[in-house]
Structure formats: structure tokens, C-alpha cells
Design a protein around this motif. Structure first.
Motif, short mmCIF file in Angstrom:
data_model
loop_
_atom_site.label_atom_id
_atom_site.label_comp_id
_atom_site.label_asym_id
_atom_site.label_seq_id
_atom_site.Cartn_x
_atom_site.Cartn_y
_atom_site.Cartn_z
N VAL A 15 0.67 -1.03 -0.08
CA VAL A 15 -0.25 -0.10 0.09
C VAL A 15 0.39 1.47 -0.04
O VAL A 15 0.72 2.01 -0.80
CB VAL A 15 -1.20 -0.26 1.34
CG1 VAL A 15 -1.56 1.30 1.43
CG2 VAL A 15 -2.31 -1.38 1.33
N MET A 16 2.60 1.38 0.82
CA MET A 16 3.07 2.24 0.72
C MET A 16 3.34 2.57 -0.17
O MET A 16 3.75 3.58 -0.73
CB MET A 16 3.58 2.39 1.85
CG MET A 16 2.73 2.26 3.53
SD MET A 16 4.05 2.12 4.53
CE MET A 16 4.83 3.54 3.91
N GLY A 18 2.55 1.86 -2.83
CA GLY A 18 1.09 2.71 -4.34
C GLY A 18 1.20 0.66 -5.62
O GLY A 18 1.17 1.27 -6.45
N MET A 49 -3.04 2.38 4.47
CA MET A 49 -2.86 4.03 4.56
C MET A 49 -3.06 4.43 5.36
O MET A 49 -2.37 5.79 5.23
CB MET A 49 -4.10 3.35 4.06
CG MET A 49 -4.64 4.71 2.89
SD MET A 49 -4.24 4.75 1.54
CE MET A 49 -4.46 6.59 1.53
N MET A 52 0.54 5.95 5.33
CA MET A 52 0.66 7.37 4.19
C MET A 52 0.20 8.76 4.78
O MET A 52 0.61 9.49 4.51
CB MET A 52 0.20 6.62 3.05
CG MET A 52 0.85 5.51 2.19
SD MET A 52 2.35 5.66 2.24
CE MET A 52 2.09 7.28 0.37
N GLU A 65 0.80 10.23 -4.84
CA GLU A 65 0.91 8.67 -3.71
C GLU A 65 -0.59 8.15 -3.41
O GLU A 65 -0.33 7.17 -3.11
CB GLU A 65 1.88 8.91 -3.08
CG GLU A 65 3.62 9.66 -3.86
CD GLU A 65 3.99 11.18 -3.93
OE1 GLU A 65 3.29 11.92 -3.46
OE2 GLU A 65 5.61 10.74 -3.84
N SER A 69 -1.67 4.30 -3.55
CA SER A 69 -1.37 3.75 -1.87
C SER A 69 -3.51 3.42 -2.18
O SER A 69 -3.62 1.90 -2.33
CB SER A 69 -1.27 4.53 -0.90
OG SER A 69 -0.53 5.22 -0.54
#
Ligand code: B12
Length: 214
Positions: A15-16, A18, A49, A52, A65, A69
């Protein structure tokens, strides 16, 4: 095969980064190794998330970004969410209407809350995001819902919840109202007259089940 902590770390990292492919691969590995899908979503994808969000606040990443993500989060969610739903099978406890309030397009948290409500046996009518306050009232009446859940992520959008609370109370007697989103808290929920608040999706489901008296 990788252990649970490693897989949760891979989900978070995907996720970080993306990276949709990595998110799907890690989600599939979570399934293959028997990691609880709900845990994989909350402690893997959602944790990425949240991280982020922290980086964004520190100006170490920017809106583009965040968008990639969220795409990666949804890619992983597509693998894991059906399994959470399948393992749930709780008896029906009531109907809820959910949406992100007007002016607010943040819907990741709202979607996780929706998932946890469904797993808990609550039928959910999802109005999506940027929902006019009047539409909530109409939808609750249409669905004959027991619960109204509103999500707001910005200091500018939470105000509508406060402003409309008297109208919700007057037009939707007997309907329980729950609110949530990062700028909200139990104190504001109490002050504004909401019946419930949840800091995260798991808490939201617990509170919802309690409010429905199930
Ligand atoms: C991802 C994100 C985005 C994504 C949204 C993608 C999507 N589809 O949702 C994108 C890039 C599109 C975006 C856009 C913008 N964003 Co933004 N975004 C974020 C960020 C980093 C993370 C939000 C998130 O998804 N968190 C992860 C989820 C899992 O957590 P959550 O949403 O809090 O939900 C949990 C709980 O709150 C709770 N919950 C949520 N809803 C509900 C409802 C109920 C009923 C209950 C009980 C519980 C509950 O359960 C959830 C699950 O556990 C936050 C920072 C932050 N710290 O929140 C900023 C943030 C919310 N964004 C912000 C801003 C300013 C914007 C933009 C205006 C930026 C811009 N200049 O364009 C735009 C436009 C937004 C708009 N009009 O709505 C600000 C808001 C500032 C403020 N005024 O308060 C924040 C706080 C960042 C910051 N510090 O500046 N954003």
C-alpha cells in the motif's frame, strides 16, 4: 512460506509503495497461509494507509502518492473482502445507511466500516461519497433503516453533521445515528447528540450491534 507478521508487513508495504500487483500477491499469500482476512485488511492494508496519512501530514508524500496507495489498498481488498464476508454469516440485525458527507470524497474508512457492519449481520445501503445531507434522510426513509452512519475526514466537512443533527433527529425518530472519521471523537459525538462513535471499523461494528440491541 512466509509467516503472518511478514505477510502483514508485505501488505502494508505494498500500500505504501502504491503497488497493486504486490498488494494482490501479498493478499493471495495471506489467503494461502490462512491469515485471518480481517486481520490482513486492518493490520496490513489499512495500516499502510494510516502510515501514508502520517507521511502526508509530515509532507513526506503528496496527493498523487495517496491516490496510488488507495488503489493498491483496493486491489488487496478485492482479494480479501469476499473471504471476510463469507466467514461472517451473522444473523441479520438491522439495516444501516452509510455515506461520506457532502464535500468529502474520502471513502476508504467508510468502505471498511461498511464491510465490518455487513460481516456483523447488518444490511448496508451505501450512498457513496460526497452525499448531500438531505439524501441521507431520504435514503433512511426509503430503506426503513435502523441506523444512519456518516463518515467525515475533514474539519471542513464534519460541520455539516453538527448542523444537520437537529433535522436528523426531527425527521428520523427512532433511527440511531453513528459518526466517525479522523477529526471526530466521542466527545464531539456526545456534544452533537450522535448515538454512537467508532474510532475504527471494528469499533464501529461493535457500537452498531450494541445500538441495534442485538
Ligand atoms: C487517503 C487520503 C486522501 C485520498 C482519498 C482516497 C479515498 N478514496 O478515500 C485523496 C488523495 C483522494 C485525498 C484527497 C484530499 N484530501 Co485527503 N487524506 C487522505 C489521508 C492521508 C488518509 C485517509 C484514509 O484513508 N485513512 C485510512 C482509513 C482506514 O482511516 P479513516 O478514514 O480514518 O477511517 C477509519 C476511522 O476514522 C473510522 N471511520 C471512518 N468513517 C467512519 C464512519 C463511522 C460511522 C464510524 C463509526 C467510523 C468511521 O473507521 C475507519 C476504518 O478503521 C488523510 C490523513 C488522515 N490522517 O486521515 C488525508 C486528509 C483527510 N486529506 C486532507 C485533504 C486536505 C485533502 C484534499 C483537500 C487535498 C487536496 N489539496 O486536494 C483532497 C480533497 C478531499 C475532499 N474533497 O474530500 C486533510 C484534511 C484536512 C482537514 N481539513 O481536516 C487530511 C487530514 C490530510 C492533512 N493532514 O492535511 N485524500
Amino acid at each position: 512460506m512466509a509467516d503472518e507478521a511478514t505477510i502483514l508487513g508485505q501488505l502494508k508495504q505494498a500500500v505504501m509503495d502504491g503497488d497493486e500487483d504486490a498488494a494482490v500477491a501479498a493478499a493471495n499469500e495471506a489467503v494461502a497461509t490462512g491469515v485471518d482476512p480481517q486481520k490482513a485488511i486492518m493490520e496490513g492494508l489499512a495500516a499502510g494507509m494510516a502510515e501514508m496519512g502520517r507521511l502526508y501530514e509530515e509532507e513526506e508524500c503528496y496527493v498523487p502518492e495517496l491516490m496510488v496507495s488507495s488503489e493498491a489498498l483496493y486491489a488487496g481488498l478485492a482479494v480479501l473482502q469476499p473471504l471476510v464476508a463469507a466467514s461472517g454469516k451473522a444473523a441479520k440485525k438491522g439495516t444501516a445507511v452509510i455515506g461520506a458527507v457532502q464535500g468529502d470524497i474520502h471513502d476508504i474508512g467508510k468502505n471498511l466500516v461498511k464491510m465490518m457492519l455487513e460481516v456483523s449481520g447488518i444490511e448496508v445501503v451505501d450512498l457513496g461519497r460526497d452525499v448531500e445531507m438531505e439524501s441521507f434522510i431520504a435514503a433512511v426513509k426509503d430503506a426503513n433503516a435502523d441506523l444512519l452512519c456518516m463518515s467525515a475526514l475533514m474539519t471542513t466537512t464534519i460541520i455539516a453533521i453538527k448542523d444537520y443533527m437537529p433535522e436528523f433527529k426531527a425527521k428520523l425518530p427512532g433511527v440511531k445515528i453513528m459518526i466517525g472519521g479522523a477529526p471526530l471523537n466521542q466527545h464531539l459525538a456526545d456534544e452533537w447528540g450522535a448515538d454512537g462513535y467508532g474510532e475504527n471499523a471494528m469499533e464501529a461494528a461493535r457500537v452498531a450491534v450494541r445500538l441495534l440491541g442485538a
